[in-house]
Design a protein around this motif. Structure first.
Motif, PDB file in Angstrom:
ATOM      1  N   ARG A   2      98.078  31.488  42.260  1.00  0.00           N
ATOM      2  CA  ARG A   2      99.357  31.236  42.631  1.00  0.00           C
ATOM      3  C   ARG A   2     100.810  31.746  41.882  1.00  0.00           C
ATOM      4  O   ARG A   2     101.636  32.346  42.590  1.00  0.00           O
ATOM      5  CB  ARG A   2      99.614  29.622  43.089  1.00  0.00           C
ATOM      6  CG  ARG A   2     100.276  28.977  41.937  1.00  0.00           C
ATOM      7  CD  ARG A   2     100.486  27.652  42.102  1.00  0.00           C
ATOM      8  NE  ARG A   2     101.084  27.015  40.958  1.00  0.00           N
ATOM      9  CZ  ARG A   2     101.420  25.840  40.911  1.00  0.00           C
ATOM     10  NH1 ARG A   2     101.559  25.049  42.009  1.00  0.00           N
ATOM     11  NH2 ARG A   2     102.206  25.277  39.874  1.00  0.00           N
ATOM     12  N   PHE A   3     100.410  31.932  40.692  1.00  0.00           N
ATOM     13  CA  PHE A   3     101.343  32.354  39.903  1.00  0.00           C
ATOM     14  C   PHE A   3     101.715  33.960  40.222  1.00  0.00           C
ATOM     15  O   PHE A   3     102.610  34.610  40.168  1.00  0.00           O
ATOM     16  CB  PHE A   3     101.148  32.210  38.316  1.00  0.00           C
ATOM     17  CG  PHE A   3     102.285  32.778  37.450  1.00  0.00           C
ATOM     18  CD1 PHE A   3     103.216  31.822  36.829  1.00  0.00           C
ATOM     19  CD2 PHE A   3     102.090  33.873  36.946  1.00  0.00           C
ATOM     20  CE1 PHE A   3     104.225  32.030  36.144  1.00  0.00           C
ATOM     21  CE2 PHE A   3     103.424  34.386  36.127  1.00  0.00           C
ATOM     22  CZ  PHE A   3     104.314  33.453  35.680  1.00  0.00           C
ATOM     23  N   ARG A   4     100.427  34.545  39.916  1.00  0.00           N
ATOM     24  CA  ARG A   4     100.555  35.937  40.544  1.00  0.00           C
ATOM     25  C   ARG A   4     100.934  36.574  42.045  1.00  0.00           C
ATOM     26  O   ARG A   4     101.813  37.436  42.124  1.00  0.00           O
ATOM     27  CB  ARG A   4      99.209  36.707  40.305  1.00  0.00           C
ATOM     28  CG  ARG A   4      98.874  37.147  38.577  1.00  0.00           C
ATOM     29  CD  ARG A   4      97.541  37.199  38.386  1.00  0.00           C
ATOM     30  NE  ARG A   4      97.047  38.583  39.071  1.00  0.00           N
ATOM     31  CZ  ARG A   4      97.112  39.679  38.669  1.00  0.00           C
ATOM     32  NH1 ARG A   4      97.720  40.155  37.645  1.00  0.00           N
ATOM     33  NH2 ARG A   4      96.837  40.727  39.532  1.00  0.00           N
ATOM     34  N   GLU A   5     100.496  35.641  42.658  1.00  0.00           N
ATOM     35  CA  GLU A   5     100.761  35.809  44.221  1.00  0.00           C
ATOM     36  C   GLU A   5     102.207  35.885  44.242  1.00  0.00           C
ATOM     37  O   GLU A   5     102.906  36.522  45.304  1.00  0.00           O
ATOM     38  CB  GLU A   5     100.149  34.897  45.138  1.00  0.00           C
ATOM     39  CG  GLU A   5     100.193  35.416  46.506  1.00  0.00           C
ATOM     40  CD  GLU A   5      98.817  34.597  47.204  1.00  0.00           C
ATOM     41  OE1 GLU A   5      98.148  33.544  46.929  1.00  0.00           O
ATOM     42  OE2 GLU A   5      98.637  35.167  48.431  1.00  0.00           O
ATOM     43  N   ASN A   6     102.755  34.744  43.719  1.00  0.00           N
ATOM     44  CA  ASN A   6     104.401  34.458  43.750  1.00  0.00           C
ATOM     45  C   ASN A   6     105.147  35.445  43.045  1.00  0.00           C
ATOM     46  O   ASN A   6     106.048  35.939  43.729  1.00  0.00           O
ATOM     47  CB  ASN A   6     104.482  33.055  43.248  1.00  0.00           C
ATOM     48  CG  ASN A   6     106.054  32.571  43.650  1.00  0.00           C
ATOM     49  OD1 ASN A   6     106.587  32.519  44.902  1.00  0.00           O
ATOM     50  ND2 ASN A   6     106.704  32.196  42.553  1.00  0.00           N
ATOM     51  N   LEU A   7     104.553  36.187  41.973  1.00  0.00           N
ATOM     52  CA  LEU A   7     105.446  36.983  41.405  1.00  0.00           C
ATOM     53  C   LEU A   7     105.225  38.277  41.902  1.00  0.00           C
ATOM     54  O   LEU A   7     106.028  39.161  41.764  1.00  0.00           O
ATOM     55  CB  LEU A   7     104.909  36.873  39.876  1.00  0.00           C
ATOM     56  CG  LEU A   7     105.503  37.878  38.962  1.00  0.00           C
ATOM     57  CD1 LEU A   7     106.994  37.585  38.751  1.00  0.00           C
ATOM     58  CD2 LEU A   7     105.064  37.622  37.494  1.00  0.00           C
ATOM     59  N   LEU A   8     103.969  38.730  42.189  1.00  0.00           N
ATOM     60  CA  LEU A   8     103.654  40.309  42.375  1.00  0.00           C
ATOM     61  C   LEU A   8     103.173  40.301  43.956  1.00  0.00           C
ATOM     62  O   LEU A   8     103.140  41.688  44.261  1.00  0.00           O
ATOM     63  CB  LEU A   8     102.185  40.343  41.585  1.00  0.00           C
ATOM     64  CG  LEU A   8     102.306  40.332  40.365  1.00  0.00           C
ATOM     65  CD1 LEU A   8     101.052  40.191  39.666  1.00  0.00           C
ATOM     66  CD2 LEU A   8     103.512  41.118  39.361  1.00  0.00           C
ATOM     67  N   GLY A   9     102.955  39.319  44.795  1.00  0.00           N
ATOM     68  CA  GLY A   9     102.707  39.651  46.188  1.00  0.00           C
ATOM     69  C   GLY A   9     101.424  39.749  46.336  1.00  0.00           C
ATOM     70  O   GLY A   9     100.911  40.095  47.509  1.00  0.00           O
ATOM     71  N   SER A  10     100.340  39.649  45.353  1.00  0.00           N
ATOM     72  CA  SER A  10      99.020  39.862  45.368  1.00  0.00           C
ATOM     73  C   SER A  10      98.423  39.219  44.194  1.00  0.00           C
ATOM     74  O   SER A  10      99.153  38.557  43.346  1.00  0.00           O
ATOM     75  CB  SER A  10      98.697  41.491  45.619  1.00  0.00           C
ATOM     76  OG  SER A  10      99.043  41.977  44.339  1.00  0.00           O
TER      77      SER A  10
END
Lengths: 176, 196
Positions: free
Chosen positions: B187-195
């Motif tokens: 969830r951290f990466r998806e929120n920050l990086l979009g993937s």
């Protein structure tokens, strides 16, 4: 690229080029003789950030932060440093965060310094106990392809992987 | 050794104040009470909670700060966790990440294991250690007025910034955010990086 049959070829040339190709941006390490040529190449390369650590476990945590922020990194360590990493490796396993590590062996092939032997002989069992996948390599020509395979396993399959580079390659500590 | 002054600040109120106007801050919390404190404010996808890896909060923050130089990164951790990874202050100071701030919730105790005293109870001065490592901006906070001065430092002063906030050692109710590692990572990466 220099032919691998050339006397001037060193595995660090190809591994450094591989780091660039796969987008390694953070290189964390405590200096080590067996890795010195690779460290020098990475330090001189402005496309990657070299971070000198006070202890190798810092590098494990740094690699977790790098991955959270969308960058790939690599942890370079002597076998003695593996012992400093064990608890921090739990973060990689529990979160399934990729870890690519190159471990330069001491206390192994032709070692002459007795104090290196205990940790050297514990290195692979300790990595395996911490659920790090180990690729052991004892021929210089095979280091680049082994690092390439380990990088795929780390970054594409989200695993902690260590390429353990035999003292047979570096010759460190074996001159009596 | 730090001068002894009365400790009055409540850790939950301190963290609520720090995170009140967080904007797009990326937050890493050290294991134990700092994770619960952050969760008591809100469970934000820009939070990455460490539930283990004691001593690793600051270096997790460094890796993140180097990867995201345009974003402010704050590490909130405890005095015991900081002491375990105190060499990391030297590593951070040498790297000079201008977007990284470290805040210590210093109750001078190992809170998770029964409130045993840490070295800070005996005068070890974490801000002085950060300063000795090379941090240009350090502070030790004892009261609301000092906290008010320190919060803008955490957000705006060129890093690395180190603020040791002395807080009282009372137990607080546990407020538990998610602790499944892959969930927190994704969830951290998806929120920050979009993937992921």
């Amino acid at each position: 690229m220099v032919s691998k049959k050339s006397k001037t070829w060193h595995w660090s040339q190809d591994v450094h080029q591989l780091f660039k190709k796969i987008g390694i941006k953070q290189v964390a390490y405590v200096p080590d003789g067996g890795l010195a040529k690779l460290l020098e190449r990475c330090q001189a390369d402005k496309s990657m950030r070299s971070v000198v650590l006070t202890t190798e476990e810092e590098g494990v945590a740094q690699m977790a932060g790098a991955w959270l922020g969308g960058q790939r990194g690599v942890l370079l360590t002597q076998s003695g440093g593996v012992g400093n990493c064990i608890n921090m490796l739990s973060m990689m396993q529990e979160c399934r965060i990729p870890l690519l590590s190159l471990v330069s062996m001491r206390g192994e092939w032709g070692e002459t310094f007795p104090w290196q032997v205990p940790m050297g002989q514990s290195t692979i069992p300790a990595l395996e106990a911490a659920k790090v996948i180990v690729h052991h390599v004892d021929q210089a020509e095979k280091v680049p392809e082994t690092v390439q395979a380990a990088a795929k396993l780390a970054f594409d399959a989200n695993r902690a992987v260590a390429v353990v580079i035999s003292q047979r390659i570096s010759g460190s500590g074996s001159k009596g | 050794m730090a001068a002894r002054r009365k400790i009055t600040l409540d850790r939950r109120k301190v963290v609520a104040n720090i995170l009140k106007d967080r904007g797009d801050l990326l937050l890493v919390t050290g294991l134990g009470a700092p994770t619960w404190d952050a969760a008591s404010v809100e469970d934000n996808p820009n939070n990455f909670y460490l539930w283990g890896g004691m001593g690793g909060a600051v270096l997790t923050g460094l890796g993140l700060a180097l990867a995201q130089p345009q974003r402010r990164v704050l590490v909130l951790t405890g005095d015991g966790e900081m002491l375990m990874g105190v060499g990391g202050l030297a590593t951070v100071a040498v790297q000079k990440p201008s977007n990284l701030a470290i805040g210590i919730l210093d109750n001078q105790r190992y809170g998770e294991t029964g409130m045993q005293e840490t070295h800070t109870e005996h005068g070890v001065d974490l801000a002085a250690m950060a300063s000795g490592a090379g941090f240009q901006t350090t502070s030790t906070v004892y009261n609301a007025a000092e906290l008010k001065t320190a919060i803008p430092m955490l957000y705006n002063t060129p890093g690395p910034v180190f603020v040791d906030v002395k807080v009282t050692a009372e137990d607080q109710p546990m407020i538990l955010p998610p602790r499944d590692g892959p969930t927190l990572k994704h969830r951290f990466r998806e929120n920050l990086l979009g993937s992921i």
